[in-house]
Write a protein that holds these residues in place. Sequence first.
Motif, PDB file in Angstrom:
ATOM      1  N   ASP A 109      12.027  -6.736  -5.336  1.00 27.21           N
ATOM      2  CA  ASP A 109      13.550  -5.769  -5.606  1.00 27.21           C
ATOM      3  C   ASP A 109      15.028  -5.866  -6.023  1.00 27.21           C
ATOM      4  O   ASP A 109      15.554  -6.478  -4.402  1.00 27.21           O
ATOM      5  CB  ASP A 109      13.414  -4.731  -4.183  1.00 27.21           C
ATOM      6  CG  ASP A 109      13.988  -3.257  -4.552  1.00 27.21           C
ATOM      7  OD1 ASP A 109      14.553  -3.181  -5.529  1.00 27.21           O
ATOM      8  OD2 ASP A 109      14.652  -2.896  -3.061  1.00 27.21           O
ATOM      9  N   GLU A 157      10.668   3.345  -2.659  1.00 24.62           N
ATOM     10  CA  GLU A 157      11.981   2.134  -3.242  1.00 24.62           C
ATOM     11  C   GLU A 157      11.989   1.030  -4.648  1.00 24.62           C
ATOM     12  O   GLU A 157      12.499   0.604  -4.373  1.00 24.62           O
ATOM     13  CB  GLU A 157      11.864   1.419  -1.725  1.00 24.62           C
ATOM     14  CG  GLU A 157      13.069  -0.332  -1.155  1.00 24.62           C
ATOM     15  CD  GLU A 157      13.848   0.583  -1.490  1.00 24.62           C
ATOM     16  OE1 GLU A 157      15.318  -0.150  -1.846  1.00 24.62           O
ATOM     17  OE2 GLU A 157      14.333   1.645  -1.134  1.00 24.62           O
ATOM     18  N   GLY A 204      16.999   3.011  -1.987  1.00 18.67           N
ATOM     19  CA  GLY A 204      15.930   4.312  -1.973  1.00 18.67           C
ATOM     20  C   GLY A 204      15.319   4.865  -2.801  1.00 18.67           C
ATOM     21  O   GLY A 204      14.121   5.629  -3.140  1.00 18.67           O
TER      22      GLY A 204
END
Length: 389
Positions: free
Chosen positions: A337, A349, A343
């Motif tokens: 990520d 996410e 969020g």
Amino acid sequence: MKWLSLVGWLWPLCTIIRGTLAVNPPRPRADVSACKLVADQGVYLSAGFGYELNCAPSVGTLSAFMIFVDFSDQSASESSPEVLRDFFLPSAADWYDRASYGALELSVAADTSRFYRMPATAVSYNWERGLTAEQHRRYIQDALAAYGRPIPPVDVLYIVPTKNATAITYSPTFMGNVTKRDGTYVAKKSVTFGYDGYRAWGSLVLNHETGHTMCLPDYYPFNGSATGLFIGGWDLMGLIGGPSPDYFAWDKWRLGWLSDDQVDCVAEAGRTSHILSPLEVSGGKKAVVVKHNDTNALVAEVRSSAGLNSASCATGILLYTVSTKIPTGEGPVRVLDATPGSGGCLGDELNDATLTVDGISSRTVTDWHVRVEVVRRVGADYEVIITSA
């Protein structure tokens, strides 16, 4: 004289260039075979190359036969099985044609003459998560007995229940050879559809389950955690209804949909530059694979909002790790990520995990001593720099 003046101007420049190349010569690409992590045959549905489980073909033609069943306690009310065939086809076949860049044809013959009544009630099959292989086999052989007609050997047998069969709750794939009770061979694998396809997933449930027949693992967690825990909505083998469901470039390479010259391999320390084109369109370089060791690699690919990923809520360079030692359902592929704690988007996410030119443009995998940087975007293509130590 003008020519001599030009030579006099170019000569020191050439000397500088030669000196620069001598100090920082362009690094040759590693042999792409170095990045083809070999599957661990002791790991169920290992995400490496060469996994063997009598897998259905992933190039050429995958042949299938579809039959339709109902039950005494949950009988069909559809006007014809054609309604259910059309629920899956041709959408699922078109999906494979696009995902594989034309390399795979899903060819499905369907007996739509009628629904064949199963010998037991739908409720009696106890169709819950954790269904045993023997329970699953019994259901398949009951369906074949109810059908009672010859089926030419195919790669995959599809068993489709009426929409009214709510007790057949989900759609598992039987991974062993499919035979009748008398031992007659029918198919390499069987997909037994359930109510989840009608309720939630649509025709994509066929693509997810057929992915298993080609020996692809599940990328969602089996431990009851959120479906997007490992990869968000970036691959159909994780979240069927995800916004960017096209198969990962790693799996497209394993399936034979990407050729070796469409993948760059980084297997040694150094700094390399790579131009990648979107996964969703044919042609061009599709992935950089950075080999960490014989069982782990980092992959970079471009995701756009084109083609099968038209619903994507984020685009750019997607990074993920691959492990051949982690079995299906435990995270053999894990998306990295770029914006942790954001969020995400569209409910997960990881759905905005990509690196971009204008946003977060680099990521360092500290434990692996690898840095990936997005340098620029040219049209739909991206240039990335890989630095590994």
